[in-house]
Scaffold this active site. Structure first.
Site, PDB file in Angstrom:
ATOM      1  N   HIS A   1      -5.936  -6.604   3.863  1.00 39.80           N
ATOM      2  CA  HIS A   1      -4.901  -6.516   2.837  1.00 39.80           C
ATOM      3  C   HIS A   1      -3.798  -7.528   3.149  1.00 39.80           C
ATOM      4  CE1 HIS A   1      -1.646  -4.796   0.373  1.00 39.80           C
ATOM      5  NE2 HIS A   1      -2.593  -4.188  -0.307  1.00 39.80           N
ATOM      6  N   PRO A   2      -3.181  -8.131   2.125  1.00 42.24           N
ATOM      7  CA  PRO A   2      -2.165  -9.164   2.396  1.00 42.24           C
ATOM      8  C   PRO A   2      -0.892  -8.643   3.049  1.00 42.24           C
ATOM      9  CG  PRO A   2      -2.357  -8.719   0.036  1.00 42.24           C
ATOM     10  CD  PRO A   2      -3.491  -8.014   0.694  1.00 42.24           C
TER      11      PRO A   2
END
Lengths: 292, 292
Positions: free
Chosen positions: A144-145
């Site tokens: 996930h960023p």
């Protein structure tokens, strides 16, 4: 057909329906209660309105391919036709809204949905990250960023995912995998720090995770109420007890299609039944025979 | 609040709302016109109903990760939170349908949407391919499982996508890239044969495509009405003339968020305006001040 219809759905390029004599203005004058839903690659306005599109084209032009895949790896398509699927979902929302609106106003509307627009609409935090920071979102593999740890991890016999979305879950995760000291390290103290040092954290967690199998970890983490999951292939998905219990795999009554399974309806409504079979599709041949 | 509300949306785990005094049965008895939409990781029924989930967990368990990425490459997440996004879209369809239903019956219903179910629902042809052939769908990089050529291709300065979805488009493609002889090869004659020999075809096409830049090919293929597209990053998407012309990038009137851009509404409705700004969000602090 149009006299009795509530909704007309078409996915030609702009102009094609008018050439066939079915322009919205014309139909609306004759059938004021007919909702008209037009789905096209680029929509009915703008410089590219007349251009052809397929799922692959809007996955590329709409940005999702630029953030799917591994850094420095080759371009990667989302494995399902997300360009087609999301256009269908937004169109369904538009149609239902138009029907609701018609109940109140007595008159139908036209819906114009572009596959490209729908790709923009699902970029979600990638747009916010870019406009807030000026940094163009990149491909990040399986992570996930902005939430860490929230990724695929290697166990002794394969990969699985862990999504420890807050500090409490992270501390519990470290404890359950037998490495509570990881949670005490200053560089992993907050989510922002963990995201900054994601590669070191991935390595530290996998040192512990590689000692056991995926099945063992899913059992232990699940028992500790930690969000985690197997990376299921399609066969495992269709056989999954939860998927089966939710009636998400259905069949058809059509004898010629015996054994064919399809996805069920994910919208469970308290007043309506959720049958586990679907009726046969209309058969043009059979109809022809019955009329001769 | 509930007296005036049409819809209640909640995304707690099953049971949480009942503990807070807001169970569906209870609310429905008091507010029979209130639509109740519950969105959760696994839904309100089945053996995993009480388990926690995040986007990453349902991307893994629901199968999309098993078909996204490159063969023998590491696990790959869809770059946007497709687990969250599709659950939201199906819930919106459920809510609009329930509102329409309420207009006709006078009574509201409860909608139960599971993120995992929604992942099953978007697997589309992967389910059909598996149940029809018994072969478990695999990761295919950037190519379509059953249409060829329909993939990313290398030009002299980078990649772009071509989607030649039928024989006529394929023959035209070979002609436009200056390699008409490719279309004459028996092994590339039908879509089924092209899919069987996809690697050789990719190589043959790229031999020609590597002679020019992405920009040149997009211009030439576009002029020949062939479906193709650039692999745009998020910056390019937000600046794209078609995206701008469709009002798919909007801002807010809120001065504190000046410069922040957001995705617009992809459902264009003939009767309703499509404003290019959004009002400010309710500000709890300001409200507190105004009441003191």
């Amino acid at each position: 057909l149009l006299t009795d219809a509530d909704v007309l759905v078409e996915n030609f390029r702009p102009g094609a329906m008018a050439r066939l004599g079915y322009a919205w203005d014309h139909l609306h004058a004759r059938f004021p209660r007919l909702v008209y839903a037009a789905v096209s690659g680029f929509g009915h306005t703008g410089p590219l309105a007349s251009r052809p599109a397929y799922d692959m084209v809007v996955q590329a032009m709409g940005g999702v391919m630029s953030i799917t895949g591994h850094p420095d790896g080759p371009p990667t398509r989302v494995g399902t036709s997300i360009g087609d699927v999301t256009a269908g979902l937004f169109t369904a929302i538009g149609i239902c809204s138009a029907l609701y609106d018609r109940e109140r106003t007595g008159e139908a509307t036209m819906i114009d949905v572009a596959m490209l627009d729908c790709q923009v609409a699902i970029l979600e935090n990638a747009i916010a990250r870019y406009t807030a920071t000026g940094t163009v979102p990149a491909r990040l593999g399986a992570r996930h960023p902005s939430i860490t740890p929230f990724s695929a991890f290697a166990a002794s016999d394969g990969h699985f995912v862990i999504a420890a979305g807050n500090d409490a879950l992270f501390r519990r995760l470290c404890r359950v995998i037998g490495a509570p000291e990881i949670a005490d390290e200053p560089r992993f103290r907050t989510n922002a720090l963990r995201t900054e040092h994601h590669a070191e954290l991935q390595g530290a967690l996998e040192n512990a995770l590689r000692r056991e199998t995926v099945a063992t970890w899913l059992q232990r983490l699940g028992a500790a109420d930690l969000p985690c999951g197997a990376i299921n292939d399609v066969a495992a998905v269709l056989a999954h007890p939860q998927v089966r219990a939710r009636n998400m795999v259905v069949t058809t009554d059509d004898e010629r299609l015996a054994g064919i399974e399809m996805a069920g309806n994910p919208i469970k409504n308290s007043r309506y039944p959720d049958p586990s079979t679907r009726g046969p599709v209309p058969d043009l041949m059979a109809r022809d025979e019955s009329t001769t």
